[in-house]
Design an enzyme around this catalytic site. Structure first.
Site, PDB file in Angstrom:
ATOM      1  N   ASN A 135      25.948  16.350 -26.965  1.00 44.61           N
ATOM      2  CA  ASN A 135      26.896  15.821 -25.875  1.00 44.61           C
ATOM      3  C   ASN A 135      27.809  16.445 -25.138  1.00 44.61           C
ATOM      4  O   ASN A 135      28.435  17.431 -25.731  1.00 44.61           O
ATOM      5  CB  ASN A 135      27.543  14.608 -26.572  1.00 44.61           C
ATOM      6  CG  ASN A 135      28.228  13.531 -26.013  1.00 44.61           C
ATOM      7  OD1 ASN A 135      29.083  13.876 -25.221  1.00 44.61           O
ATOM      8  ND2 ASN A 135      27.818  12.224 -26.148  1.00 44.61           N
TER       9      ASN A 135
ATOM     10  N   HIS B 274      24.558  12.477 -22.976  1.00 45.57           N
ATOM     11  CA  HIS B 274      24.410  12.244 -24.310  1.00 45.57           C
ATOM     12  C   HIS B 274      23.532  13.647 -24.937  1.00 45.57           C
ATOM     13  O   HIS B 274      23.123  14.222 -24.192  1.00 45.57           O
ATOM     14  CB  HIS B 274      23.939  11.069 -24.860  1.00 45.57           C
ATOM     15  CG  HIS B 274      24.717   9.821 -24.589  1.00 45.57           C
ATOM     16  ND1 HIS B 274      24.502   8.586 -25.225  1.00 45.57           N
ATOM     17  CD2 HIS B 274      25.821   9.608 -24.067  1.00 45.57           C
ATOM     18  CE1 HIS B 274      25.288   7.768 -25.021  1.00 45.57           C
ATOM     19  NE2 HIS B 274      26.513   8.076 -24.238  1.00 45.57           N
TER      20      HIS B 274
ATOM     21  N   GLU C  19      20.807  13.552 -26.688  1.00 43.68           N
ATOM     22  CA  GLU C  19      19.695  13.530 -26.462  1.00 43.68           C
ATOM     23  C   GLU C  19      19.161  13.887 -25.006  1.00 43.68           C
ATOM     24  O   GLU C  19      18.001  14.658 -24.612  1.00 43.68           O
ATOM     25  CB  GLU C  19      18.827  12.152 -26.582  1.00 43.68           C
ATOM     26  CG  GLU C  19      19.108  11.784 -28.335  1.00 43.68           C
ATOM     27  CD  GLU C  19      20.381  10.942 -28.337  1.00 43.68           C
ATOM     28  OE1 GLU C  19      21.368  11.318 -27.677  1.00 43.68           O
ATOM     29  OE2 GLU C  19      20.226   9.785 -28.988  1.00 43.68           O
TER      30      GLU C  19
ATOM     31  N   SER D 104      21.861   7.724 -34.254  1.00 44.40           N
ATOM     32  CA  SER D 104      21.022   6.546 -33.705  1.00 44.40           C
ATOM     33  C   SER D 104      21.114   6.464 -32.213  1.00 44.40           C
ATOM     34  O   SER D 104      22.164   6.312 -31.610  1.00 44.40           O
ATOM     35  CB  SER D 104      21.067   5.600 -34.572  1.00 44.40           C
ATOM     36  OG  SER D 104      20.140   4.474 -34.127  1.00 44.40           O
TER      37      SER D 104
ATOM     38  N   ASP E 197      31.957   6.629 -24.617  1.00 41.33           N
ATOM     39  CA  ASP E 197      30.865   7.045 -24.554  1.00 41.33           C
ATOM     40  C   ASP E 197      29.994   5.994 -24.798  1.00 41.33           C
ATOM     41  O   ASP E 197      28.586   6.250 -24.183  1.00 41.33           O
ATOM     42  CB  ASP E 197      30.757   8.279 -25.735  1.00 41.33           C
ATOM     43  CG  ASP E 197      29.571   9.077 -25.548  1.00 41.33           C
ATOM     44  OD1 ASP E 197      29.537   9.773 -24.536  1.00 41.33           O
ATOM     45  OD2 ASP E 197      28.489   9.276 -26.513  1.00 41.33           O
TER      46      ASP E 197
END
Lengths: 151, 151
Positions: free
Chosen positions: A44, A55, A57, A80, A147
Site C-alpha cells: 500500500n 492498495h 494488491e 482481505s 483507505d
C-alpha cells in the site's frame, strides 16, 4: 507443494507489509506469482505516494506491468481485498487468491467466490499482528478509515 | 444546470481521451468533480506508462490524490466502467457516475446501480467515435483486448 508455495509467497507479501509500516504507511502487502515464480510484489502506497488507488494488491499489479493474461497467476495479499481490489481480481481474470487474514477487514470473499475465484483464507497471525501494530496509533486509525473510504 | 455541468465535464473527459489517442494510448478519459468544480482529470495509461491498473477512471482518481470523502463527488468517464473501476467507485463511495457510452463495452451498470450508485448513460457520439478511430487498427484491437483482460 502448493501449500509450501502459499506460505512462501504470503511471507513475501508480509515482508512487503512490514516495509510499508517502516515507511509510515499502511502495512498491507501483496505478491503476484505464476507457476511457482514471483512475478511482482508491492505494498500500500497511500501515505508514501499520496495515491488512493495504490492498495497493496494494486501496487503489486502495477509493478507486474502489462500481462497478456492472468489466467495462470495467483495473487497473495496480507489483508482481505476491498471492493476495488476484488473488482480488479475479477476483471483481470485472476483465478486464485490467497488471503492472510480477514479479521481486521472482512473484504469481499463471497463476491470473489461468486465470480469463480478460488479463495484460500490463511488466518495468519503475522498478518494480523502487523495491522494491530499499525492501528495502535489513533492517527493511523484515521488513515486506515480513509483507505477504506469509511467516514 | 446539472445537465450543463454533465456536458461540460464529459467534454473534459473526452478531451482527455483524445490526448490519450494522440499519444498512442487507449482513448478513455475521466473527470472527478465536486460541487460543480473539477477535482482532477485523467486518461488510460496502459500503453504510455505500461500500467495495467491505469484505466481512465483510475488515473483520474490517482491524480485527485487523497480525499477525505467522495460522498459529494461525481465521476465522469467516456466508456462504461469495467469491474475494476466499478469496484473502485463502490469502495470509494462515489454516489454518481456519468458514462459517455456503453456500446463499445457494456461495463457494469447493473452492479453500480445495485450498489446504490446513480448512473447516467449519455450515449455520446463523440465518446463512441474516439474508440472507433482507435479500434480501426488491428494492433490497437489487441491492446484493447489486453486492457479488458479478454483472451
Amino acid at each position: 507443494m502448493t501449500q509450501n508455495l502459499d506460505h512462501k509467497f504470503l511471507g513475501i507479501a508480509l515482508a512487503e507489509a512490514e516495509m510499508g509500516l517502516a515507511d509510515g504507511g499502511l502495512p498491507i502487502g501483496s505478491v503476484l506469482a505464476r507457476n511457482g515464480e514471483l512475478v511482482a510484489s508491492g505494498h500500500n502506497q497511500r501515505v508514501q505516494q499520496g495515491d488512493p488507488i495504490a492498495h497493496g494488491e494494486m501496487d503489486c499489479l502495477r509493478k507486474a506491468g502489462r500481462q497478456r493474461s492472468y489466467r495462470d497467476t495467483v495473487l497473495y495479499t496480507t489483508l482481505s481485498p476491498c471492493m476495488m481490489c476484488s473488482g480488479t481480481i475479477v476483471q483481470f481474470g485472476i483465478p486464485r487468491v490467497v488471503i492472510g487474514e480477514a479479521e481486521t477487514f472482512a473484504g469481499n470473499i463471497d463476491f470473489l467466490r461468486q465470480n469463480g475465484v478460488e479463495v484460500l483464507l490463511m488466518d495468519d497471525e503475522g498478518c494480523k499482528d502487523v495491522m494491530r501494530r499499525f492501528l495502535s496509533s489513533p492517527e493511523n486509525r484515521q488513515i486506515w478509515l480513509e483507505d477504506i473510504a469509511e467516514d
